[in-house]
Design a protein around this motif. Structure first.
Motif, PDB file in Angstrom:
ATOM      1  N   ALA A  66       0.820  -1.218   0.000  1.00 14.43           N
ATOM      2  CA  ALA A  66       0.000   0.000   0.000  1.00 14.43           C
ATOM      3  C   ALA A  66       0.854   1.270   0.000  1.00 14.43           C
ATOM      4  O   ALA A  66       0.326   2.373  -0.089  1.00 14.43           O
ATOM      5  N   PHE A  67       2.180   1.109   0.119  1.00  8.30           N
ATOM      6  CA  PHE A  67       3.085   2.261   0.060  1.00  8.30           C
ATOM      7  C   PHE A  67       3.704   2.294  -1.334  1.00  8.30           C
ATOM      8  O   PHE A  67       4.539   1.449  -1.675  1.00  8.30           O
ATOM      9  N   PRO A  68       3.330   3.276  -2.152  1.00  6.13           N
ATOM     10  CA  PRO A  68       3.738   3.263  -3.568  1.00  6.13           C
ATOM     11  C   PRO A  68       5.253   3.118  -3.781  1.00  6.13           C
ATOM     12  O   PRO A  68       5.687   2.456  -4.706  1.00  6.13           O
ATOM     13  N   HIS A  69       6.064   3.774  -2.920  1.00  2.00           N
ATOM     14  CA  HIS A  69       7.520   3.657  -3.083  1.00  2.00           C
ATOM     15  C   HIS A  69       8.089   2.809  -1.961  1.00  2.00           C
ATOM     16  O   HIS A  69       8.788   3.289  -1.080  1.00  2.00           O
ATOM     17  N   GLY A  70       7.794   1.530  -2.025  1.00  2.00           N
ATOM     18  CA  GLY A  70       8.063   0.676  -0.871  1.00  2.00           C
ATOM     19  C   GLY A  70       9.440   0.060  -0.807  1.00  2.00           C
ATOM     20  O   GLY A  70       9.720  -0.727   0.073  1.00  2.00           O
ATOM     21  N   TRP A  71      10.339   0.376  -1.773  1.00  2.00           N
ATOM     22  CA  TRP A  71      11.666  -0.220  -1.813  1.00  2.00           C
ATOM     23  C   TRP A  71      11.572  -1.745  -1.731  1.00  2.00           C
ATOM     24  O   TRP A  71      10.674  -2.362  -2.269  1.00  2.00           O
ATOM     25  N   CYS A  72      12.444  -2.316  -0.942  1.00  2.00           N
ATOM     26  CA  CYS A  72      12.676  -3.754  -0.981  1.00  2.00           C
ATOM     27  C   CYS A  72      13.341  -4.105   0.337  1.00  2.00           C
ATOM     28  O   CYS A  72      14.383  -3.565   0.663  1.00  2.00           O
ATOM     29  N   THR A  73      12.727  -4.929   1.133  1.00  2.00           N
ATOM     30  CA  THR A  73      13.250  -5.204   2.474  1.00  2.00           C
ATOM     31  C   THR A  73      13.461  -6.711   2.651  1.00  2.00           C
ATOM     32  O   THR A  73      13.332  -7.483   1.704  1.00  2.00           O
ATOM     33  N   ASP A  74      13.738  -7.118   3.895  1.00  2.00           N
ATOM     34  CA  ASP A  74      13.915  -8.551   4.147  1.00  2.00           C
ATOM     35  C   ASP A  74      12.621  -9.189   4.666  1.00  2.00           C
ATOM     36  O   ASP A  74      12.640 -10.276   5.235  1.00  2.00           O
ATOM     37  N   ARG A  75      11.507  -8.536   4.409  1.00  2.00           N
ATOM     38  CA  ARG A  75      10.211  -9.112   4.769  1.00  2.00           C
ATOM     39  C   ARG A  75       9.959 -10.403   3.979  1.00  2.00           C
ATOM     40  O   ARG A  75      10.239 -10.490   2.788  1.00  2.00           O
ATOM     41  N   LYS A  76       9.421 -11.398   4.653  1.00  2.00           N
ATOM     42  CA  LYS A  76       9.096 -12.669   4.019  1.00  2.00           C
ATOM     43  C   LYS A  76       7.698 -12.576   3.405  1.00  2.00           C
ATOM     44  O   LYS A  76       6.748 -12.140   4.068  1.00  2.00           O
ATOM     45  N   ILE A  77       7.583 -12.953   2.152  1.00  2.00           N
ATOM     46  CA  ILE A  77       6.300 -12.860   1.449  1.00  2.00           C
ATOM     47  C   ILE A  77       5.415 -14.030   1.856  1.00  2.00           C
ATOM     48  O   ILE A  77       5.846 -15.184   1.837  1.00  2.00           O
ATOM     49  N   GLU A  78       4.160 -13.701   2.227  1.00  2.00           N
ATOM     50  CA  GLU A  78       3.259 -14.749   2.696  1.00  2.00           C
ATOM     51  C   GLU A  78       2.196 -15.082   1.659  1.00  2.00           C
ATOM     52  O   GLU A  78       1.892 -14.270   0.780  1.00  2.00           O
ATOM     53  N   GLU A  79       1.670 -16.241   1.775  1.00  2.00           N
ATOM     54  CA  GLU A  79       0.593 -16.712   0.896  1.00  2.00           C
ATOM     55  C   GLU A  79      -0.549 -15.689   0.875  1.00  2.00           C
ATOM     56  O   GLU A  79      -1.011 -15.246   1.924  1.00  2.00           O
ATOM     57  N   GLY A  80      -0.962 -15.313  -0.322  1.00  2.00           N
ATOM     58  CA  GLY A  80      -2.076 -14.375  -0.443  1.00  2.00           C
ATOM     59  C   GLY A  80      -1.678 -12.908  -0.445  1.00  2.00           C
ATOM     60  O   GLY A  80      -2.506 -12.036  -0.693  1.00  2.00           O
ATOM     61  N   ASP A  81      -0.417 -12.619  -0.156  1.00  2.00           N
ATOM     62  CA  ASP A  81       0.072 -11.233  -0.180  1.00  2.00           C
ATOM     63  C   ASP A  81      -0.001 -10.634  -1.574  1.00  2.00           C
ATOM     64  O   ASP A  81       0.373 -11.292  -2.555  1.00  2.00           O
ATOM     65  N   LEU A  82      -0.410  -9.380  -1.644  1.00  2.00           N
ATOM     66  CA  LEU A  82      -0.151  -8.600  -2.850  1.00  2.00           C
ATOM     67  C   LEU A  82       1.337  -8.235  -2.863  1.00  2.00           C
ATOM     68  O   LEU A  82       1.898  -7.899  -1.822  1.00  2.00           O
ATOM     69  N   VAL A  83       1.951  -8.322  -4.039  1.00  2.00           N
ATOM     70  CA  VAL A  83       3.367  -7.970  -4.167  1.00  2.00           C
ATOM     71  C   VAL A  83       3.512  -7.015  -5.354  1.00  2.00           C
ATOM     72  O   VAL A  83       3.343  -7.415  -6.506  1.00  2.00           O
ATOM     73  N   VAL A  84       3.781  -5.742  -5.050  1.00  2.00           N
ATOM     74  CA  VAL A  84       4.014  -4.753  -6.111  1.00  2.00           C
ATOM     75  C   VAL A  84       5.488  -4.810  -6.506  1.00  2.00           C
ATOM     76  O   VAL A  84       6.372  -4.634  -5.661  1.00  2.00           O
ATOM     77  N   ILE A  85       5.719  -5.084  -7.786  1.00  2.00           N
ATOM     78  CA  ILE A  85       7.091  -5.189  -8.295  1.00  2.00           C
ATOM     79  C   ILE A  85       7.294  -4.103  -9.342  1.00  2.00           C
ATOM     80  O   ILE A  85       6.618  -4.079 -10.365  1.00  2.00           O
ATOM     81  N   ASP A  86       8.214  -3.192  -9.045  1.00  2.00           N
ATOM     82  CA  ASP A  86       8.448  -2.020  -9.893  1.00  2.00           C
ATOM     83  C   ASP A  86       9.940  -2.010 -10.190  1.00  2.00           C
ATOM     84  O   ASP A  86      10.762  -1.885  -9.287  1.00  2.00           O
ATOM     85  N   VAL A  87      10.280  -2.143 -11.460  1.00  2.00           N
ATOM     86  CA  VAL A  87      11.667  -2.410 -11.801  1.00  2.00           C
ATOM     87  C   VAL A  87      12.008  -1.779 -13.145  1.00  2.00           C
ATOM     88  O   VAL A  87      11.127  -1.549 -13.977  1.00  2.00           O
ATOM     89  N   GLY A  88      13.273  -1.467 -13.349  1.00  2.00           N
ATOM     90  CA  GLY A  88      13.695  -0.939 -14.642  1.00  2.00           C
ATOM     91  C   GLY A  88      15.140  -1.285 -14.913  1.00  2.00           C
ATOM     92  O   GLY A  88      15.981  -1.213 -14.014  1.00  2.00           O
ATOM     93  N   ALA A  89      15.407  -1.657 -16.146  1.00  2.00           N
ATOM     94  CA  ALA A  89      16.789  -1.864 -16.581  1.00  2.00           C
ATOM     95  C   ALA A  89      17.279  -0.586 -17.239  1.00  2.00           C
ATOM     96  O   ALA A  89      16.490   0.197 -17.768  1.00  2.00           O
ATOM     97  N   THR A  90      18.594  -0.392 -17.221  1.00  2.00           N
ATOM     98  CA  THR A  90      19.189   0.659 -18.051  1.00  2.00           C
ATOM     99  C   THR A  90      19.948  -0.011 -19.179  1.00  2.00           C
ATOM    100  O   THR A  90      20.405  -1.155 -19.057  1.00  2.00           O
ATOM    101  N   TYR A  91      20.024   0.691 -20.286  1.00  2.00           N
ATOM    102  CA  TYR A  91      20.883   0.229 -21.381  1.00  2.00           C
ATOM    103  C   TYR A  91      21.571   1.446 -21.972  1.00  2.00           C
ATOM    104  O   TYR A  91      20.917   2.374 -22.436  1.00  2.00           O
ATOM    105  N   ARG A  92      22.883   1.443 -21.910  1.00  2.00           N
ATOM    106  CA  ARG A  92      23.676   2.590 -22.376  1.00  2.00           C
ATOM    107  C   ARG A  92      23.080   3.901 -21.865  1.00  2.00           C
ATOM    108  O   ARG A  92      22.864   4.833 -22.617  1.00  2.00           O
ATOM    109  N   PHE A  93      22.807   3.928 -20.590  1.00  2.00           N
ATOM    110  CA  PHE A  93      22.361   5.114 -19.857  1.00  2.00           C
ATOM    111  C   PHE A  93      20.881   5.460 -20.042  1.00  2.00           C
ATOM    112  O   PHE A  93      20.383   6.371 -19.391  1.00  2.00           O
ATOM    113  N   TYR A  94      20.166   4.754 -20.912  1.00  2.00           N
ATOM    114  CA  TYR A  94      18.723   4.998 -21.039  1.00  2.00           C
ATOM    115  C   TYR A  94      17.955   4.010 -20.161  1.00  2.00           C
ATOM    116  O   TYR A  94      18.412   2.882 -19.952  1.00  2.00           O
ATOM    117  N   ARG A  95      16.803   4.454 -19.681  1.00  2.00           N
ATOM    118  CA  ARG A  95      16.115   3.729 -18.623  1.00  2.00           C
ATOM    119  C   ARG A  95      14.729   3.242 -19.014  1.00  2.00           C
ATOM    120  O   ARG A  95      14.075   3.848 -19.857  1.00  2.00           O
TER     121      ARG A  95
END
Lengths: 356, 356
Positions: free
Chosen positions: A194-223
């Motif tokens: 529920a926190f839009p910018h939630g980073w990434c912690t050592d929390r253990k993911i539980e059955e039924g949890d919503l998991v927001v995954i927000d990720v980006g690769a760079t290639y030659r400095f473009y994102r």
């Protein structure tokens, strides 16, 4: 750089001082760390790129559209720039960004000779439209990112820690040629989703949890920048319904995102869907943002935006709903604005459920 | 935060405006993106943390030492701060960092009521000394980083691409609990190794290449930074000799890095070794830098530094030589300054040669 100079006359300047490292990268192709490179672009003559010893040899080989000057040990970089401005008889110089302390120093040194004018938007007039060379790199970054997201669907299981999911995504992207990540990978699970910018912690993911995954690769400095929301295990009816609304909101926005559209109307097209679902209060951010060398660029897609979309803009479209005490759902793709519509550069399913 | 207030009287201020996101993180424990959070710390009373809707719910749960105020859609954040300053009757307010445009806005709005004073060094008086809680996290980040470097020794082979080496290092760090990387991983091979900040490209590593690997894990927002130089295959005599000198330089610096030492003398102790080897002109950067929530913090270890080391500083010691057309060698560790000496937080062999 010659395109930039076309704006000089209209802006009442005959030179431009580039301090922001991404603007430096845009014009020279050379990446310096924050505050370690300065580019002086005069109306007439060659641009001077001032770097420290640590970057000098690399800049001489790699920096385009300029000659390179080293700031030696004990030399004052501002002093060198002031001298060059005077030597070139620049009477009015624009700049992209200066902290207040440097502004005062330069302004004092130039007083009576040259006017120092803040022009924070000038470089965006160029950077906001991606040319074919840039699009090639952005497509590649987006493609690698889509592969990274696929890895998330492949590996996510209840019992994993958030950072372990990030490990697999980033590894998959690197193996496909990523130069790094566009930003710190977000894997926000359970109530943290529920926190839009939630980073990434050592929390253990539980059955039924919503998991927001927000990720980006760079290639030659473009994102790139992509979000999916998954459920570890069987999604609930409520989770499924919420996802459907968010996906519908994204679809509505993609449909309306064409060259000439007002950015705030594209935002509204998504917000309207969320509103009809009774979820408006939970959509707590703008619909999206431009992306390129930086992860957050103009144009802004939000209710307050004054921007209008143009062909060649690359933006994110990322509606989300965040219910404190329940969880959040966001989907996001990178989109290229064309004359007659939007082209998705990132690709992937929207399913909450993981194949097991 | 109460420690910060101890400096208010001496600095002639009765309030402080925190704009820099790492200072915000230091005081509140809450990570905002650049420019999205502002913290107003009055001499008397509670600090106010201004965030946008996107961060509001998370900040209410996670931010310490403050109350949280939301900047609503269409509201002017500067305006809110000005009102609060007036309400609290703050007559002189320090700030860490403002861009020139925001400075002018605030200064105009506060004119005749409150003085706005740049105090960029104030927060560093606190942040430069790491307390036990911080050291726990920095030790963990350093330990994970050492494991990542071990992975580099395990996997590096001629024929690999630079980004493939980065993939293995970052994966190893993530699997051990890393929250991300401190900076974009550097894997600079062959002639590129002569460029100190060489990033990581799709260049294929060849037999006999020098490969500078500079990497850092983060753990709960604290960072590490470590460099080793490897050779893919059998090192040459010249490569071996250069490495020895760089390692000797690092050892000399570690020996001299004790509380009370002048930072420039620690730099000199390493530079002297390099000079005696006839390589002085190739050591093109300072010896090191403080590290913590940011990768580059005070104190600076360089010939121009005016800093003096204190117990509780955490710094890098990273001598290097960069010979254009030949290659570069750098070794770097994170070091905690103690009363009677330096303690290495990162650990690992210095060998150029990879076990095969």
């Amino acid at each position: 750089m010659s395109l930039l100079k076309d704006f000089f006359l209209r802006s009442g300047i005959n030179g431009f001082l580039v301090m922001n490292e991404f603007n430096v990268l845009y014009f020279t192709g050379f990446r310096v760390e924050h505050g370690r490179g300065r580019l002086l672009i005069p109306m007439d003559g060659e641009a001077a790129f001032y770097v420290y010893g640590v970057d000098y040899e690399a800049a001489k080989v790699e920096a385009k559209n300029c000659y390179v000057e080293v700031i030696k040990r004990g030399e004052d970089a501002n002093r060198k720039i002031v001298e060059r401005i005077m030597q070139l008889n620049i009477k009015s110089i624009g700049f992209d960004s200066l902290n207040s302390i440097t502004y005062f120093k330069l302004n004092r040194a130039l007083r009576g000779f040259c006017k120092l004018k803040p022009k924070p938007k000038l470089t965006w007039k160029l950077r906001i439209i991606k040319d074919e060379d840039e699009l090639l790199l952005m497509r590649k970054a987006a493609e690698i990112t889509s592969e990274g997201m696929k890895a998330a669907y492949d590996v996510l299981k209840p019992g994993m820690k958030e950072y372990e999911v990030a490990a697999e995504i980033e590894y998959a992207m690197r193996k496909r040629g990523s130069w790094g990540t566009s930003f710190e990978t977000i894997v926000a699970s359970g109530l943290r989703s529920a926190f839009p910018h939630g980073w990434c912690t050592d929390r253990k993911i539980e059955e039924g949890d919503l998991v927001v995954i927000d990720v980006g690769a760079t290639y030659r400095f473009y994102r790139a920048d992509m979000t999916r929301t998954l459920v570890a295990g069987e999604p609930s009816k409520k989770q499924e319904l919420m996802l459907q609304e968010v996906v519908k909101a994204q679809e509505a926005a993609v449909k309306s995102a064409i060259a000439g559209a007002k950015a705030k109307e594209v935002d509204a097209s998504a917000r309207e869907v969320i509103k009809r679902a009774g979820l408006e209060e939970y959509f707590v951010h703008g619909l999206g943002h431009g992306i390129g060398l930086e992860v957050h660029e103009p144009p802004a897609l939000s209710p307050e935006s004054k921007d209008r979309l143009k062909a060649g803009n690359v933006i994110t479209i990322e509606p989300g709903v965040y219910v404190v005490g329940f969880g959040g759902i966001r989907v996001e793709d990178v989109v290229l604005i064309r004359k007659k519509g939007a082209e998705l550069l990132t690709h992937g399913p929207y399913a909450l459920r993981i194949q097991t």
